[in-house]
Every structure is written in structure tokens, then in C-alpha cells.
Scaffold this active site. Sequence first.
Site, PDB file in Angstrom:
ATOM      1  N   GLY A 190      -9.013 -27.427 -44.840  1.00 13.37           N
ATOM      2  CA  GLY A 190      -8.600 -26.650 -45.451  1.00 13.37           C
ATOM      3  C   GLY A 190     -10.060 -25.959 -46.428  1.00 13.37           C
ATOM      4  O   GLY A 190     -10.720 -25.967 -45.801  1.00 13.37           O
ATOM      5  N   TYR A 221       0.900 -33.215 -60.284  1.00 12.35           N
ATOM      6  CA  TYR A 221      -0.380 -32.614 -59.536  1.00 12.35           C
ATOM      7  C   TYR A 221      -0.761 -31.892 -60.728  1.00 12.35           C
ATOM      8  O   TYR A 221      -2.497 -32.050 -61.034  1.00 12.35           O
ATOM      9  CB  TYR A 221       0.206 -32.010 -58.363  1.00 12.35           C
ATOM     10  CG  TYR A 221      -1.333 -30.495 -58.000  1.00 12.35           C
ATOM     11  CD1 TYR A 221      -1.867 -31.424 -57.233  1.00 12.35           C
ATOM     12  CD2 TYR A 221      -1.137 -29.523 -58.357  1.00 12.35           C
ATOM     13  CE1 TYR A 221      -3.265 -29.564 -56.745  1.00 12.35           C
ATOM     14  CE2 TYR A 221      -2.261 -28.557 -58.555  1.00 12.35           C
ATOM     15  CZ  TYR A 221      -2.825 -29.017 -57.443  1.00 12.35           C
ATOM     16  OH  TYR A 221      -4.169 -27.665 -57.177  1.00 12.35           O
ATOM     17  N   SER A 250      -8.170 -26.675 -61.002  1.00 13.42           N
ATOM     18  CA  SER A 250      -6.763 -25.550 -60.775  1.00 13.42           C
ATOM     19  C   SER A 250      -6.612 -24.887 -61.743  1.00 13.42           C
ATOM     20  O   SER A 250      -6.048 -25.245 -62.877  1.00 13.42           O
ATOM     21  CB  SER A 250      -5.366 -26.521 -60.231  1.00 13.42           C
ATOM     22  OG  SER A 250      -4.008 -25.259 -60.270  1.00 13.42           O
TER      23      SER A 250
END
Length: 304
Positions: free
Chosen positions: A13, A162, A140
Site C-alpha cells: 500500500g 477510523y 485523513s
Amino acid sequence: MRKVVLVTGASSGIGLALCKRLLAEDNELYLCLACRNTGKAEAVRATLLACYPTAEVTTVQVDVSNLQSVFEACKELKQRKAIHMFSTAEGLLTQQDRVTADGLQEVFATNIFGHFILIRELEPLLCHSYNPSQLIWTSSRNARKSNFSLEDIQHRKGQEPYSSSKYATDLLNVALNRHFNQQGLYSSVICPGTVLTNLTYGILPPFLWTLLMPVIWLLRFFANSFTLTPYNGTEALIWLFHQKPESLNPLIKYLSATTGFGSNYVTVEKMDIDEDTAERFYQNLLELEKRVRVNTTQKSDHQS
């Protein structure tokens, strides 16, 4: 002197893509791959060295959701006396959560607390005013204040672990700069955008991805956050790698972006952060650290 970079989650990733791009930029780096699976890490190391033989690439086994593993990895790293800078890799991409062997919520432990312990353990190697060190956190765009609570920092009771962990990342970034800038340690946060990795593909059945892919690629013409590939997702990381850390704004999040035609660039976003909340969160982490150190020591003594 060689630049030193420690990348967690380096076997796939964003982490793997970052390693490749860093070595393409500077093939004489000292690069340490911090991974859970040593077999995968060694395979990645061999591949990287085949392409960049002048680089110095090592591995260290660490599962950041397991505090004993973190302590052992830090002990090994301090013995090597080589770590001056590190970067996080992507966190868990799903909303599933569970309790670790240390009694912590797994998303919190993986995205925040394990890395926090890494920093605390490696402080003597990271803090040098004459040679600044740089922490780069993968946050994020989904880091939402509404999903985080100081009364439940591990997000045991909520449904958005998350998002909570990523907002906590932003808070910790601000607190770390407040406490360590004068000691030569600087922290920044990035968002890689929407990246399609093996974890992402596991969210939906393969046939749905087949149907969705044309739409997803089309969306990139309307939303620059659809970076899609790990390589594109590392754009902000690479950009920060070239900056003087002391010149960066700790309240800014750096975002990887990609045009509809595939050109990469970096945008910025002011974080919705209250510095008092950041400091209180930092103090909560220190208190939690004290408790888990006692528990880890007792567990280790019992096992021996």
C-alpha cells in the site's frame, strides 16, 4: 550524512509506494522497513535493493497494535543508533474494531497509541536541535471532530473508530509540535486521498469493484481527492520530505491530490483543532502510557 527514514506498514500500500518514491528521489537513504510480517518485509527489502543498490535498507519487526512488539522494536532500534525520522503508513480502512491483547481498541492502538509509544521510546534519537527530525502522520480528510471525544479517546462506544483515530492524529500532531519543536522534533500530517489498496478491495465483492471502477476513475475529474493509486497517494509525503520541517505550519494538513488526467499535486487544509483539546489529549496519552507500561512490565515478568 545519510537521511534516515523509518516507514511503518512498508510491505504494501501507501507504505511500500512511499519507500519506492523516496529511493527514487534519493537512492542513498538509510531506509528502515517496520512491518508485522518479517517475510514480506525481507522480500520488499530484496526488491528495493535490487533497484537501488546504493541505498541502505533494513527491516524491523513491529506490530504497532501490540505494545510488547513496539517496546521490543524500539529497543532494537535504539541499539542500532540509527533512527532520526519516521513516517506512518496507512491505518485501518474499515470501521471494524476489536480489543487487542493489551486491552486497547485495535484501531486506536494501530493508528495512534503504538506510534505514540514509538516516539516516546525513540525521543533521545529524534530530539536534536542541531539536526531537526520530522514526523509525518497519515491522517485523513475523514478526521472529524464530531467523531472524537476526550472522554472516550479509544472510541470504545462509538461507530467511527477510523475517523476518531485520525482526528486524534491531528490533535497529537499539534501537541507534539508544542512540546518538541524547541528540541528539534517537528510533526506534520498528510492525507493520501482515496487510494485503492488490498484493504480497500476487501471491503466490497470483486464484481462490485468491476462495476464501480469506471465510475471511480471518472470521479477524479470532479474530485481531486481520488488519487486511487498508492504512488499518487504518497505525493504529499514526498513533498513534505523535501521541506524544512521548521518552516511548516503545524495547523495545516497536507493533501495528496490528482487531476482527472493523472497529474499529482499537493493542496492544504486548515485543521479544525483546538490547541487546548490537543494538550488535554496529549496528557491523556501520557497517563495511558504509564498504565500500559506497568501492565506490560508485569506481563513480561510473569512470562519470564
